[in-house]
Write a protein that holds these residues in place. Structure first.
Motif, PDB file in Angstrom:
ATOM      1  N   VAL A   9       4.643   2.434   2.003  1.00  0.00           N
ATOM      2  CA  VAL A   9       5.549   3.404   1.394  1.00  0.00           C
ATOM      3  C   VAL A   9       4.768   4.677   1.079  1.00  0.00           C
ATOM      4  O   VAL A   9       3.560   4.635   0.817  1.00  0.00           O
ATOM      5  CB  VAL A   9       6.189   2.819   0.111  1.00  0.00           C
ATOM      6  N   VAL A  10       5.465   5.818   1.126  1.00  0.00           N
ATOM      7  CA  VAL A  10       4.873   7.093   0.705  1.00  0.00           C
ATOM      8  C   VAL A  10       5.351   7.387  -0.712  1.00  0.00           C
ATOM      9  O   VAL A  10       6.550   7.302  -1.001  1.00  0.00           O
ATOM     10  CB  VAL A  10       5.287   8.248   1.640  1.00  0.00           C
ATOM     11  N   VAL A  11       4.414   7.709  -1.598  1.00  0.00           N
ATOM     12  CA  VAL A  11       4.762   8.112  -2.964  1.00  0.00           C
ATOM     13  C   VAL A  11       4.116   9.471  -3.213  1.00  0.00           C
ATOM     14  O   VAL A  11       2.896   9.588  -3.278  1.00  0.00           O
ATOM     15  CB  VAL A  11       4.273   7.094  -4.017  1.00  0.00           C
ATOM     16  N   SER A  12       4.934  10.499  -3.324  1.00  0.00           N
ATOM     17  CA  SER A  12       4.406  11.852  -3.532  1.00  0.00           C
ATOM     18  C   SER A  12       4.968  12.436  -4.818  1.00  0.00           C
ATOM     19  O   SER A  12       6.051  12.060  -5.276  1.00  0.00           O
ATOM     20  CB  SER A  12       4.756  12.758  -2.340  1.00  0.00           C
ATOM     21  N   ASN A  13       4.225  13.370  -5.387  1.00  0.00           N
ATOM     22  CA  ASN A  13       4.576  13.957  -6.672  1.00  0.00           C
ATOM     23  C   ASN A  13       4.467  15.477  -6.576  1.00  0.00           C
ATOM     24  O   ASN A  13       3.444  16.007  -6.141  1.00  0.00           O
ATOM     25  CB  ASN A  13       3.652  13.430  -7.770  1.00  0.00           C
ATOM     26  N   LEU A  51       0.829  -1.193   0.000  1.00  0.00           N
ATOM     27  CA  LEU A  51       0.000   0.000   0.000  1.00  0.00           C
ATOM     28  C   LEU A  51       0.867   1.249   0.000  1.00  0.00           C
ATOM     29  O   LEU A  51       1.872   1.322   0.710  1.00  0.00           O
ATOM     30  CB  LEU A  51      -0.914   0.022   1.230  1.00  0.00           C
ATOM     31  N   ALA A  52       0.466   2.219  -0.799  1.00  0.00           N
ATOM     32  CA  ALA A  52       1.164   3.506  -0.857  1.00  0.00           C
ATOM     33  C   ALA A  52       0.274   4.602  -0.302  1.00  0.00           C
ATOM     34  O   ALA A  52      -0.921   4.661  -0.605  1.00  0.00           O
ATOM     35  CB  ALA A  52       1.559   3.848  -2.290  1.00  0.00           C
ATOM     36  N   SER A  53       0.853   5.468   0.521  1.00  0.00           N
ATOM     37  CA  SER A  53       0.166   6.678   0.950  1.00  0.00           C
ATOM     38  C   SER A  53       0.448   7.758  -0.086  1.00  0.00           C
ATOM     39  O   SER A  53       1.610   8.083  -0.361  1.00  0.00           O
ATOM     40  CB  SER A  53       0.667   7.128   2.326  1.00  0.00           C
ATOM     41  N   VAL A  54      -0.613   8.293  -0.687  1.00  0.00           N
ATOM     42  CA  VAL A  54      -0.469   9.243  -1.795  1.00  0.00           C
ATOM     43  C   VAL A  54      -1.070  10.583  -1.392  1.00  0.00           C
ATOM     44  O   VAL A  54      -2.296  10.700  -1.259  1.00  0.00           O
ATOM     45  CB  VAL A  54      -1.168   8.707  -3.061  1.00  0.00           C
ATOM     46  N   PRO A  55      -0.251  11.611  -1.175  1.00  0.00           N
ATOM     47  CA  PRO A  55      -0.790  12.936  -0.866  1.00  0.00           C
ATOM     48  C   PRO A  55      -1.533  13.528  -2.062  1.00  0.00           C
ATOM     49  O   PRO A  55      -1.155  13.314  -3.211  1.00  0.00           O
ATOM     50  CB  PRO A  55       0.455  13.769  -0.543  1.00  0.00           C
ATOM     51  N   VAL A  56      -2.598  14.282  -1.769  1.00  0.00           N
ATOM     52  CA  VAL A  56      -3.390  14.945  -2.797  1.00  0.00           C
ATOM     53  C   VAL A  56      -3.486  16.418  -2.441  1.00  0.00           C
ATOM     54  O   VAL A  56      -3.871  16.766  -1.324  1.00  0.00           O
ATOM     55  CB  VAL A  56      -4.803  14.340  -2.896  1.00  0.00           C
ATOM     56  N   ALA A  57      -3.126  17.291  -3.366  1.00  0.00           N
ATOM     57  CA  ALA A  57      -3.203  18.725  -3.117  1.00  0.00           C
ATOM     58  C   ALA A  57      -4.650  19.194  -3.097  1.00  0.00           C
ATOM     59  O   ALA A  57      -5.461  18.774  -3.925  1.00  0.00           O
ATOM     60  CB  ALA A  57      -2.416  19.494  -4.178  1.00  0.00           C
ATOM     61  N   LEU A  58      -4.965  20.055  -2.146  1.00  0.00           N
ATOM     62  CA  LEU A  58      -6.299  20.634  -2.031  1.00  0.00           C
ATOM     63  C   LEU A  58      -6.219  22.132  -2.269  1.00  0.00           C
ATOM     64  O   LEU A  58      -5.299  22.800  -1.807  1.00  0.00           O
ATOM     65  CB  LEU A  58      -6.880  20.376  -0.624  1.00  0.00           C
ATOM     66  N   LYS A  59      -7.186  22.655  -2.985  1.00  0.00           N
ATOM     67  CA  LYS A  59      -7.232  24.099  -3.196  1.00  0.00           C
ATOM     68  C   LYS A  59      -7.639  24.796  -1.909  1.00  0.00           C
ATOM     69  O   LYS A  59      -8.560  24.364  -1.216  1.00  0.00           O
ATOM     70  CB  LYS A  59      -8.217  24.447  -4.311  1.00  0.00           C
ATOM     71  N   ARG A  60      -6.939  25.870  -1.575  1.00  0.00           N
ATOM     72  CA  ARG A  60      -7.231  26.600  -0.342  1.00  0.00           C
ATOM     73  C   ARG A  60      -8.149  27.775  -0.659  1.00  0.00           C
ATOM     74  O   ARG A  60      -7.978  28.462  -1.665  1.00  0.00           O
ATOM     75  CB  ARG A  60      -5.944  27.096   0.308  1.00  0.00           C
ATOM     76  N   GLY A 106      -4.517  12.962   1.932  1.00  0.00           N
ATOM     77  CA  GLY A 106      -3.946  11.787   1.295  1.00  0.00           C
ATOM     78  C   GLY A 106      -4.847  10.587   1.474  1.00  0.00           C
ATOM     79  O   GLY A 106      -5.732  10.580   2.334  1.00  0.00           O
ATOM     80  N   PHE A 107      -4.647   9.602   0.623  1.00  0.00           N
ATOM     81  CA  PHE A 107      -5.375   8.356   0.776  1.00  0.00           C
ATOM     82  C   PHE A 107      -4.427   7.215   0.420  1.00  0.00           C
ATOM     83  O   PHE A 107      -3.354   7.422  -0.150  1.00  0.00           O
ATOM     84  CB  PHE A 107      -6.647   8.327  -0.070  1.00  0.00           C
ATOM     85  N   VAL A 108      -4.819   6.009   0.778  1.00  0.00           N
ATOM     86  CA  VAL A 108      -3.972   4.842   0.595  1.00  0.00           C
ATOM     87  C   VAL A 108      -4.394   4.095  -0.664  1.00  0.00           C
ATOM     88  O   VAL A 108      -5.586   3.862  -0.881  1.00  0.00           O
ATOM     89  CB  VAL A 108      -4.043   3.921   1.828  1.00  0.00           C
ATOM     90  N   VAL A 109      -3.413   3.753  -1.486  1.00  0.00           N
ATOM     91  CA  VAL A 109      -3.668   3.114  -2.775  1.00  0.00           C
ATOM     92  C   VAL A 109      -2.878   1.807  -2.866  1.00  0.00           C
ATOM     93  O   VAL A 109      -1.665   1.807  -2.651  1.00  0.00           O
ATOM     94  CB  VAL A 109      -3.233   4.027  -3.940  1.00  0.00           C
ATOM     95  N   PRO A 110      -3.530   0.674  -3.184  1.00  0.00           N
ATOM     96  CA  PRO A 110      -2.771  -0.543  -3.476  1.00  0.00           C
ATOM     97  C   PRO A 110      -1.906  -0.320  -4.715  1.00  0.00           C
ATOM     98  O   PRO A 110      -2.360   0.236  -5.711  1.00  0.00           O
ATOM     99  CB  PRO A 110      -3.860  -1.592  -3.740  1.00  0.00           C
ATOM    100  N   MET A 111      -0.656  -0.787  -4.671  1.00  0.00           N
ATOM    101  CA  MET A 111       0.284  -0.534  -5.755  1.00  0.00           C
ATOM    102  C   MET A 111       0.299  -1.647  -6.798  1.00  0.00           C
ATOM    103  O   MET A 111       1.076  -1.584  -7.756  1.00  0.00           O
ATOM    104  CB  MET A 111       1.693  -0.337  -5.187  1.00  0.00           C
ATOM    105  N   GLY A 112      -0.521  -2.662  -6.610  1.00  0.00           N
ATOM    106  CA  GLY A 112      -0.573  -3.737  -7.584  1.00  0.00           C
ATOM    107  C   GLY A 112       0.692  -4.563  -7.642  1.00  0.00           C
ATOM    108  O   GLY A 112       1.022  -5.132  -8.693  1.00  0.00           O
TER     109      GLY A 112
END
Length: 203
Positions: A115-119, A28-37, A48-54
């Protein structure tokens, strides 16, 4: 984002296969998501939310399709929340990690993800300083106690730089991940019909 998640998933799959340590279930990867302020402040809020990496899937295309389905649903759910709810969601997501880190109890808690995967998008245009061109920027992130790997992506112009930060005691030969990333990308390109030669055929 989904393509890079699939590439990282393929990278980790091969690394664990060589160690004989690939689990039957997906990592599982924790994937941050940008939010508009909307509070007038500078910078981005992030949830962020958790995504299976397959990592349990051998087919690169099936891995990408699965990741895409989950990330689309996750982003729709987060973006469908009112702004106040998004801020609370972001706080609830990071609070257990921060409290566990400060108290020293984080390594004793069950992991929320692997794992954390951020972009991060640096710039779509090339940058210069006094006439000197910025050729690349490679990220260095941080690790929480009990979490041995962080993958950070930086998009710049027409390229993406991938930075791996890991605990060498938990992840031996960490540099192999960089090599396997190239191979995982080539495998995905071939699965999508973007190239006609298998990885390594031209070497």
């Amino acid at each position: 984002n989904d393509v890079m998640l699939a590439v990282v998933g393929g990278t980790i799959r091969r690394y664990l296969q060589e160690l004989g340590a690939l689990p039957a279930k997906s990592l599982l990867a924790s994937v941050p998501v940008a939010l508009k302020r909307n509070d007038g402040k500078m910078g981005n809020a992030a949830a962020g939310f958790v995504v299976p990496m397959g990592t349990e899937l051998d087919d690169p295309r099936a891995r990408l399709d699965r990741i895409h389905r989950i990330t689309v649903r996750g982003k729709d759910e987060v973006n469908g929340m009112p702004y106040a709810a998004q801020m609370q969601f972001a706080l609830l997501g990071i609070a257990p990690l921060m409290m566990g880190q400060m108290s020293g109890l984080l390594p004793k808690m069950p992991p929320f993800f692997n794992v954390v995967v951020s972009n991060v998008v640096l710039s779509r245009e090339r940058l210069y300083l006094m006439g000197a061109e910025l050729e690349a920027m490679y990220p260095v992130s941080f690790l929480f106690d009990g979490y041995a790997l962080n993958v950070t992506l930086v998009g710049y112009a027409d390229r993406v730089a991938v930075g791996f930060l890991g605990c060498r005691d938990a992840i031996p030969s960490l540099q192999r991940l960089a090599v396997y990333t190239r191979d995982a990308l080539a495998e995905l390109e071939q699965a999508l019909g973007l190239v006609h030669e298998p990885p390594g055929a031209a070497e």
